[in-house]
Structure formats: C-alpha cells, structure tokens
Design a protein around this motif. Structure first.
Motif, PDB file in Angstrom:
ATOM      1  N   MET A 290     -34.890 -72.812 -80.520  1.00 26.72           N
ATOM      2  CA  MET A 290     -34.669 -74.053 -79.769  1.00 26.72           C
ATOM      3  C   MET A 290     -33.259 -74.078 -79.186  1.00 26.72           C
ATOM      4  O   MET A 290     -33.052 -74.518 -78.037  1.00 26.72           O
ATOM      5  CB  MET A 290     -34.882 -75.269 -80.676  1.00 26.72           C
ATOM      6  N   ILE A 291     -32.288 -73.609 -79.955  1.00 25.70           N
ATOM      7  CA  ILE A 291     -30.896 -73.568 -79.476  1.00 25.70           C
ATOM      8  C   ILE A 291     -30.782 -72.618 -78.293  1.00 25.70           C
ATOM      9  O   ILE A 291     -30.047 -72.882 -77.329  1.00 25.70           O
ATOM     10  CB  ILE A 291     -29.933 -73.157 -80.605  1.00 25.70           C
ATOM     11  N   GLU A 295     -29.426 -73.778 -74.726  1.00 29.62           N
ATOM     12  CA  GLU A 295     -28.293 -73.109 -74.070  1.00 29.62           C
ATOM     13  C   GLU A 295     -28.616 -72.778 -72.615  1.00 29.62           C
ATOM     14  O   GLU A 295     -27.774 -72.968 -71.726  1.00 29.62           O
ATOM     15  CB  GLU A 295     -27.944 -71.835 -74.841  1.00 29.62           C
ATOM     16  N   LYS A 296     -29.827 -72.304 -72.356  1.00 29.32           N
ATOM     17  CA  LYS A 296     -30.182 -71.847 -71.012  1.00 29.32           C
ATOM     18  C   LYS A 296     -30.683 -72.962 -70.101  1.00 29.32           C
ATOM     19  O   LYS A 296     -30.357 -72.990 -68.907  1.00 29.32           O
ATOM     20  CB  LYS A 296     -31.254 -70.757 -71.104  1.00 29.32           C
ATOM     21  N   ASP A 297     -31.483 -73.887 -70.658  1.00 28.63           N
ATOM     22  CA  ASP A 297     -32.185 -74.844 -69.796  1.00 28.63           C
ATOM     23  C   ASP A 297     -31.664 -76.277 -69.837  1.00 28.63           C
ATOM     24  O   ASP A 297     -31.725 -76.987 -68.827  1.00 28.63           O
ATOM     25  CB  ASP A 297     -33.687 -74.866 -70.154  1.00 28.63           C
ATOM     26  N   VAL A 298     -31.193 -76.722 -70.992  1.00 31.37           N
ATOM     27  CA  VAL A 298     -30.816 -78.134 -71.125  1.00 31.37           C
ATOM     28  C   VAL A 298     -29.311 -78.350 -71.005  1.00 31.37           C
ATOM     29  O   VAL A 298     -28.862 -79.268 -70.304  1.00 31.37           O
ATOM     30  CB  VAL A 298     -31.327 -78.702 -72.471  1.00 31.37           C
ATOM     31  N   LEU A 306     -30.029 -88.968 -67.367  1.00 31.11           N
ATOM     32  CA  LEU A 306     -31.469 -88.868 -67.571  1.00 31.11           C
ATOM     33  C   LEU A 306     -31.834 -89.397 -68.954  1.00 31.11           C
ATOM     34  O   LEU A 306     -31.092 -89.217 -69.918  1.00 31.11           O
ATOM     35  CB  LEU A 306     -31.930 -87.416 -67.425  1.00 31.11           C
ATOM     36  N   SER A 307     -32.988 -90.018 -69.050  1.00 31.66           N
ATOM     37  CA  SER A 307     -33.380 -90.657 -70.309  1.00 31.66           C
ATOM     38  C   SER A 307     -33.810 -89.657 -71.375  1.00 31.66           C
ATOM     39  O   SER A 307     -33.623 -89.900 -72.563  1.00 31.66           O
ATOM     40  CB  SER A 307     -34.509 -91.656 -70.063  1.00 31.66           C
ATOM     41  N   GLN A 308     -34.371 -88.508 -70.963  1.00 35.67           N
ATOM     42  CA  GLN A 308     -34.811 -87.527 -71.953  1.00 35.67           C
ATOM     43  C   GLN A 308     -34.802 -86.113 -71.374  1.00 35.67           C
ATOM     44  O   GLN A 308     -34.801 -85.923 -70.158  1.00 35.67           O
ATOM     45  CB  GLN A 308     -36.208 -87.874 -72.475  1.00 35.67           C
ATOM     46  N   TYR A 309     -34.807 -85.143 -72.297  1.00 36.95           N
ATOM     47  CA  TYR A 309     -34.734 -83.728 -71.922  1.00 36.95           C
ATOM     48  C   TYR A 309     -35.740 -82.951 -72.766  1.00 36.95           C
ATOM     49  O   TYR A 309     -35.889 -83.217 -73.959  1.00 36.95           O
ATOM     50  CB  TYR A 309     -33.328 -83.181 -72.143  1.00 36.95           C
ATOM     51  N   GLU A 310     -36.420 -81.978 -72.143  1.00 38.38           N
ATOM     52  CA  GLU A 310     -37.452 -81.216 -72.825  1.00 38.38           C
ATOM     53  C   GLU A 310     -36.985 -79.797 -73.129  1.00 38.38           C
ATOM     54  O   GLU A 310     -36.422 -79.113 -72.275  1.00 38.38           O
ATOM     55  CB  GLU A 310     -38.719 -81.153 -71.972  1.00 38.38           C
ATOM     56  N   LEU A 311     -37.260 -79.367 -74.380  1.00 35.57           N
ATOM     57  CA  LEU A 311     -36.976 -77.997 -74.803  1.00 35.57           C
ATOM     58  C   LEU A 311     -38.312 -77.306 -75.066  1.00 35.57           C
ATOM     59  O   LEU A 311     -38.993 -77.601 -76.045  1.00 35.57           O
ATOM     60  CB  LEU A 311     -36.134 -77.962 -76.091  1.00 35.57           C
ATOM     61  N   LYS A 312     -38.688 -76.411 -74.176  1.00 27.70           N
ATOM     62  CA  LYS A 312     -39.953 -75.691 -74.337  1.00 27.70           C
ATOM     63  C   LYS A 312     -39.695 -74.419 -75.139  1.00 27.70           C
ATOM     64  O   LYS A 312     -39.171 -73.446 -74.623  1.00 27.70           O
ATOM     65  CB  LYS A 312     -40.534 -75.363 -72.965  1.00 27.70           C
ATOM     66  N   PHE A 313     -40.104 -74.455 -76.411  1.00 25.74           N
ATOM     67  CA  PHE A 313     -39.768 -73.353 -77.315  1.00 25.74           C
ATOM     68  C   PHE A 313     -40.982 -72.621 -77.871  1.00 25.74           C
ATOM     69  O   PHE A 313     -40.879 -71.490 -78.348  1.00 25.74           O
ATOM     70  CB  PHE A 313     -38.944 -73.886 -78.498  1.00 25.74           C
ATOM     71  N   GLY A 314     -42.150 -73.262 -77.877  1.00 25.44           N
ATOM     72  CA  GLY A 314     -43.302 -72.669 -78.566  1.00 25.44           C
ATOM     73  C   GLY A 314     -44.523 -72.530 -77.673  1.00 25.44           C
ATOM     74  O   GLY A 314     -44.419 -72.368 -76.448  1.00 25.44           O
ATOM     75  N   ARG A 327     -47.290 -79.775 -77.741  1.00 23.11           N
ATOM     76  CA  ARG A 327     -47.651 -78.611 -76.941  1.00 23.11           C
ATOM     77  C   ARG A 327     -46.471 -77.654 -76.771  1.00 23.11           C
ATOM     78  O   ARG A 327     -46.153 -77.179 -75.677  1.00 23.11           O
ATOM     79  CB  ARG A 327     -48.183 -79.058 -75.579  1.00 23.11           C
ATOM     80  N   GLY A 328     -45.760 -77.369 -77.869  1.00 24.88           N
ATOM     81  CA  GLY A 328     -44.669 -76.395 -77.875  1.00 24.88           C
ATOM     82  C   GLY A 328     -43.381 -76.882 -77.257  1.00 24.88           C
ATOM     83  O   GLY A 328     -42.478 -76.082 -76.982  1.00 24.88           O
ATOM     84  N   THR A 329     -43.268 -78.195 -77.037  1.00 29.76           N
ATOM     85  CA  THR A 329     -42.072 -78.765 -76.417  1.00 29.76           C
ATOM     86  C   THR A 329     -41.541 -79.893 -77.285  1.00 29.76           C
ATOM     87  O   THR A 329     -42.301 -80.773 -77.694  1.00 29.76           O
ATOM     88  CB  THR A 329     -42.382 -79.299 -75.014  1.00 29.76           C
ATOM     89  N   ILE A 330     -40.241 -79.849 -77.555  1.00 29.61           N
ATOM     90  CA  ILE A 330     -39.605 -80.950 -78.270  1.00 29.61           C
ATOM     91  C   ILE A 330     -38.807 -81.770 -77.266  1.00 29.61           C
ATOM     92  O   ILE A 330     -38.077 -81.221 -76.430  1.00 29.61           O
ATOM     93  CB  ILE A 330     -38.703 -80.463 -79.426  1.00 29.61           C
ATOM     94  N   THR A 331     -38.961 -83.069 -77.322  1.00 31.53           N
ATOM     95  CA  THR A 331     -38.271 -83.965 -76.398  1.00 31.53           C
ATOM     96  C   THR A 331     -37.098 -84.636 -77.111  1.00 31.53           C
ATOM     97  O   THR A 331     -37.263 -85.209 -78.186  1.00 31.53           O
ATOM     98  CB  THR A 331     -39.226 -85.041 -75.860  1.00 31.53           C
ATOM     99  N   LEU A 332     -35.928 -84.528 -76.510  1.00 42.26           N
ATOM    100  CA  LEU A 332     -34.720 -85.155 -77.051  1.00 42.26           C
ATOM    101  C   LEU A 332     -34.240 -86.214 -76.073  1.00 42.26           C
ATOM    102  O   LEU A 332     -34.159 -85.979 -74.860  1.00 42.26           O
ATOM    103  CB  LEU A 332     -33.624 -84.108 -77.262  1.00 42.26           C
ATOM    104  N   SER A 333     -33.916 -87.373 -76.599  1.00 43.49           N
ATOM    105  CA  SER A 333     -33.468 -88.474 -75.738  1.00 43.49           C
ATOM    106  C   SER A 333     -31.985 -88.332 -75.409  1.00 43.49           C
ATOM    107  O   SER A 333     -31.237 -87.616 -76.080  1.00 43.49           O
ATOM    108  CB  SER A 333     -33.703 -89.816 -76.434  1.00 43.49           C
TER     109      SER A 333
END
Length: 594
Positions: A290-291, A295-298, A306-314, A327-333
C-alpha cells in the motif's frame, strides 16, 4: 529533456566530469564532455538496467541487495529483491552516514533500516557508486560518437563530483572518499584533486537557474532555493551580485532539517497500521504494498482539497468494508491523510520560512522530489505570500535536480561566496586569563617559558555566518618550549615529533570559551570534525635558545599552521622559518569517525 549549455566556447584540454547524487530513495548521475572548440553541455544518464526510460527517467532507486554479504544487485534489480528478501537489501542507507546528528532529528536510530548482515556503510556506497559508474560509461559510449575510445582515453583524469546535504562536512566526505576509492572511481593518490564535493543546495541553485528563465533575476535580488529531498530539506538564501556574468552570494548559513518525503511515508504507514489493526489485511507485506502505491499514485496528487484518495493495491476479491477496502482498493479521506502530511510539512515550513522572511527574499525556488508535492507548495505559499514572497516550482519531475546541478556548477560556477554554516576552531592551550578561565584555576600548567596555560579552550578561527569569497585562509601561530637545563639542543632536535590540533565546529550563537571539560570530554554542542596532524622534526634547524622573564633559559621553536577553507573543502600546511628562510611542510587531515 532539456540540457544546460554553456554560453562560452570551451578552450581547455579535453576531459570528462561525472556528478553523482546518491539520495535517500533515488540516485542520479550527470556528466559533461569538455571538448575544445565547442559549448559544454550537461547530460543526464537516463537509461538504467530493468528500468524503462519513460517511467523514472534519470532516477534510479538507491537500493543495493546482497546475498551472504556479497553484492547481488543494485537499483531497480535490487528493488525486485526487496519485495522477497527485504533484510538483504540496503535502503535509506544515507541515514547511516550521519548518525551523529540523528539524535537531533525527527527519526531515532532504531527506526533507520539496518544494513544487511555483514555489510558496512562504506561497502554499500562503494557498490552503488561502481554500479552508477559502469552504467554511466555504458550510456556515454552509447550516446557519444566514438564514445568508447573517448572514455578509455580520458578515464584516468576524470573528475568525480559528489553532491552532499548542507549539514555534512569533512567527516562524511571522508567516508565517501573511502567508498569512491574502493569503487575505483578514483585512486588514493589522485582522490585529492579528482574527487570533489558540492552541497546539494549549491547544486540545486545551479539547476534551478539553468532550468528557469532568469529574467526575474536582477542585481541585489534576494531569493531562496529549497531542495526538498527524500530525507533532508536544504534551504539556502542567495543575493544576486551581478547578472553579467551571473554571480551569487550566500547571505546567511544554509539550513538543513531531516523532514523529507520518506517521513510522510512513515506517517502514512502508521495510519494504515492503525486503520487495519486486527483486520484480515493487518499484514506487514500488504501494508508495504500500500505504501508503494501511495508513493507513486497518491503522494504526488495530495493537495489537501480533495475529499478522498484511492490506493489500488490488490485484486477484485480483496474486500473489508469496515476497513474501507473494496475490490482491492482502500479509500483514505482527506481528514486521515492531512495529519500525516502536516507532521512533516509543518516542520519544513517552520525550518525555512523564518530565515526566508528574515533575509527579505523575493522568490523561493522549490526543487527536489518532494518539492513536487502540491500540498507542500500550497502550504509554503500560504505562509510566505503575505510577505510578498513568490513561490516557484522548478524543474522536471523525472530528473534529479542535485545530480544535474552538480555538473552544471562544475561547468559554470555561479556561487562565488558562501556563508559559514557554523563556527570553526581548534582546541588549544590558552594563556591563563583570570577573567575567562577562573573556574579552572586548579588546572593551570606552567610552561618552560614561564607562561601559565589551561587546556581545552576553544579558539575560533571563522565564525558562523561569515561570508567567504573564494578561499579563506587562517594562520595559527604556535610554539613549543623546553627547559634548557635538563636537555641539550642536539637531543631536542631528535625529540621533535608529531603534533595534533583538534578541529571543532559550533552551531550555536555565542562562541563558548571551552570545547572540553576538566576531564578532557567534549562538551555538548561541540562537534569534533578532524585532527590536523603534522611532524615537527623538520623544524630542528629553527630551535632558539631564549631567556624567559623568570630568568630561566629555554629552547623554543615557532611554527604556523595555515588552514584554508574553500567551499566544502578544508586544507592545511605547516610553515616555519629556518635561518630567515620560510619553509613549508605537509599537514594531514584526519577526519573524526564516530
């Protein structure tokens, strides 16, 4: 990818110079081929093994992997090993080179990733330097007509320039020099003139001015360059003294704080560990992946708006709705991520904004990998705009600013005066002064010439903030005395041996009287830099017989130690008079190694 071209035609001997910036997370190399009759131009190495040109450009991961203590891979290839065998990979190893100041930073020694078992920091640097040099040669030969022949012909006289953080001095340079020799970049015999150092801040200002139109730059313009790297943030203030030719003065000591981009990653890792605790995704390897995505996308996109950011890891089957995973994505506010950024960005703004405002800078040029962060830029702009200071982002995100700037500074030197970052001086035996040394009256020593002296005093040679133009010279006058009644002159001539002068730096305000306590221990705040060693046997012809004020006869020999400060370099030599003739001898600089 734009290059820097010198305005002048080069008329010196043909040569190649190579500059390296080994950063905490990424490294880069630039070079210049000086060819008589042509304009010199900087060029970045943009092709590395297992790394596509369009992905990371001129940056290569600062990673070295080992197997049973032996080198296995570097760069992107070592990054692949990191996924499977992280304990065998040296990363963030730059933090190991300056452990003396870790206690003053936002990271503890225990948090620094350990080196692979049986591997030293000098070995890691040597292995990566060798890798960088091999691939630089390959790139040069591939992109330069007759490159192989030119490289082979000029290799033995090639100048190597290493970019280092503002806070490093000759102690760290000594370890880098050892690594460069081990990597065969230079030899022990020619390292003194073929291996050069430049601060990352000075390299960055050359890069910034080469990349950014300097129409805004006028005589007396004051501006700042903030180099936001992986682990350190370097801030330097310059005043333009001339635009034709361009010449810059540092206005005050540069700032260096450990608050770079890796510390944001660390804060986000803590966030994820808390968020996923006791969930099915509470796993070190999953969080690490996830880190990597962060590092690359977020991280480059986070702006605090922006209200939230998605980390597509799985994969699509990875779900845990209570933890925010679908669905393999964790959303961080934004509310979750903002404190992680603020923990670092607030420290950066606190470190640099004060000196920028105080020096009345008109512009701030931001360079470096973390300098691409829109949140950092916005926060710094909000802090400085009320003072009429304009914040400008400079450069190409696929480049290593310090790497290219280091070679540009080698082609064309803009900075002609630098401010001493600390007070430098020696530990000496001073003449006893009751008003200054009364607390150590019991430690007075009476010398053969009748003088009373005390040990452990700090003799300042150059004070913090002094602006040095070119090379600054300081002459230290010393003498050695012996009782003439107990030893003959011929016997003393054979007893003249080695002397050592310990050099310290002090970054505080008021200059202290002492550098050591009554027991010979270094006082808090004093940084032991090096020892100047010289052999006095050559001074035998200068022995004099003198009668002191106390009526006693003693032998005495006078000599001077001449110390030269120039940029990031320290030199010294011995001088004395023999029958009216001025003679000189060598002084060896032995850096302190903790």
């Amino acid at each position: 990818m734009p290059r820097y071209y010198s305005e002048e035609i080069y008329n010196g001997p043909e040569a190649i110079s190579v500059a390296m910036d080994i950063g905490t997370t990424q490294s880069g190399v630039s070079f210049v081929h000086f060819s008589p009759g042509s304009q010199s131009e900087s060029q970045m190495v943009t092709q590395w093994p297992d790394q596509a040109y369009w992905t990371d450009g001129a940056k290569v991961p600062s990673m070295v992997s080992y197997q049973n203590g032996a080198l296995k891979a570097c760069g992107a290839e070592a990054l692949q090993d990191f996924d499977e065998y992280p304990d065998n990979v040296a990363y963030w190893f730059k933090l190991h080179l300056n452990l003396a100041t870790i206690s003053q930073s936002r990271i503890s020694r225990s948090e620094i990733p350990p080196l692979p078992k049986g591997v030293t920091i000098e070995q890691v640097y040597a292995d990566l330097m060798r890798y960088l040099m091999v691939n630089t040669q390959r790139f040069f030969e591939m992109t330069t007509p007759n490159g192989a022949e030119i490289w082979a012909r000029l290799r033995d006289i090639m100048v190597i320039v290493l970019a280092t953080p503002n806070g490093w001095d000759i102690r760290e340079q000594a370890k880098l020099r050892e690594a460069a020799i081990k990597a065969s970049l230079v030899t022990k015999e020619n390292a003194g003139h073929l291996l050069q150092f430049v601060t990352e801040a000075e390299a960055s200002v050359h890069y910034a001015l080469a990349q950014h139109s300097s129409q805004w730059l006028r005589n007396k313009t004051v501006f700042a360059v903030v180099d936001c790297g992986g682990s350190t943030i370097d801030t330097t203030i310059y005043r333009c003294m001339s635009t034709s030719p361009l010449s810059l003065y540092e206005t005050c000591p540069s700032q260096c704080v450990q608050a770079g981009g890796i510390f944001v990653n660390r804060e986000v890792q803590k966030l994820l560990e808390d968020k996923l605790k006791k969930s099915t995704f509470d796993d070190h390897e999953i969080i690490k992946s996830m880190i990597d995505v962060f590092e690359k996308d977020v991280k480059p996109k986070f702006n605090g708006v922006l209200s939230q950011y998605e980390l597509k890891f799985g994969t699509l089957i990875d779900n845990d709705l209570p933890s925010g995973i679908e669905r393999g994505t964790i959303t961080l506010s934004n509310e979750e991520l903002k404190p992680a950024f603020d923990a670092v960005v607030n420290e950066i703004t606190a470190s640099c904004s004060g000196v920028i405002v105080k020096q009345k800078a008109e512009y701030v040029l931001i360079v470096g990998g973390f300098g691409e962060s829109p949140y950092l830029r916005n926060t710094l702009s909000q802090k400085l705009t009320p003072y009429g200071i304009q914040v400008v982002t400079v450069g190409d995100h696929v480049k290593k600013a310090a790497a290219e700037g280091a070679i540009i500074s080698h082609i064309k030197q803009f900075v002609i005066a630098r401010a001493a970052r600390a007070t430098f001086g020696g530990c000496v035996r001073s003449l006893y002064d009751r008003s200054l040394h009364h607390e150590r009256k019991d430690a007075i020593e009476v010398y053969p010439d009748g003088s009373k002296r005390v040990n452990g005093t700090f003799h300042a040679w150059i004070t913090k903030g002094t602006v040095l133009q070119g090379t600054f010279a300081y002459k230290l006058s010393y003498h050695v005395a012996w009782d003439a009644t107990s030893t003959s002159k011929p016997e003393l001539a054979h007893k003249l041996g080695d002397i050592g002068i310990e050099v310290f730096s002090w970054e505080g305000g008021n200059i202290p009287i002492w550098c050591k306590d009554e027991h010979g221990q270094i006082l808090n705040g004093m940084r032991f830099i090096c020892t100047l060693n010289a052999n006095l046997s050559a001074l035998a012809g200068g022995l004099q017989t003198i009668t002191g004020r106390n009526g006693k006869r003693f032998y005495r020999v006078d000599y001077d130690v001449c110390v030269y400060f120039g940029g990031t370099r320290l030199r010294a030599k011995l001088q004395w008079k023999e029958k009216g003739i001025l003679r000189e001898g060598p002084v060896t600089i032995m850096p302190y190694v903790s």
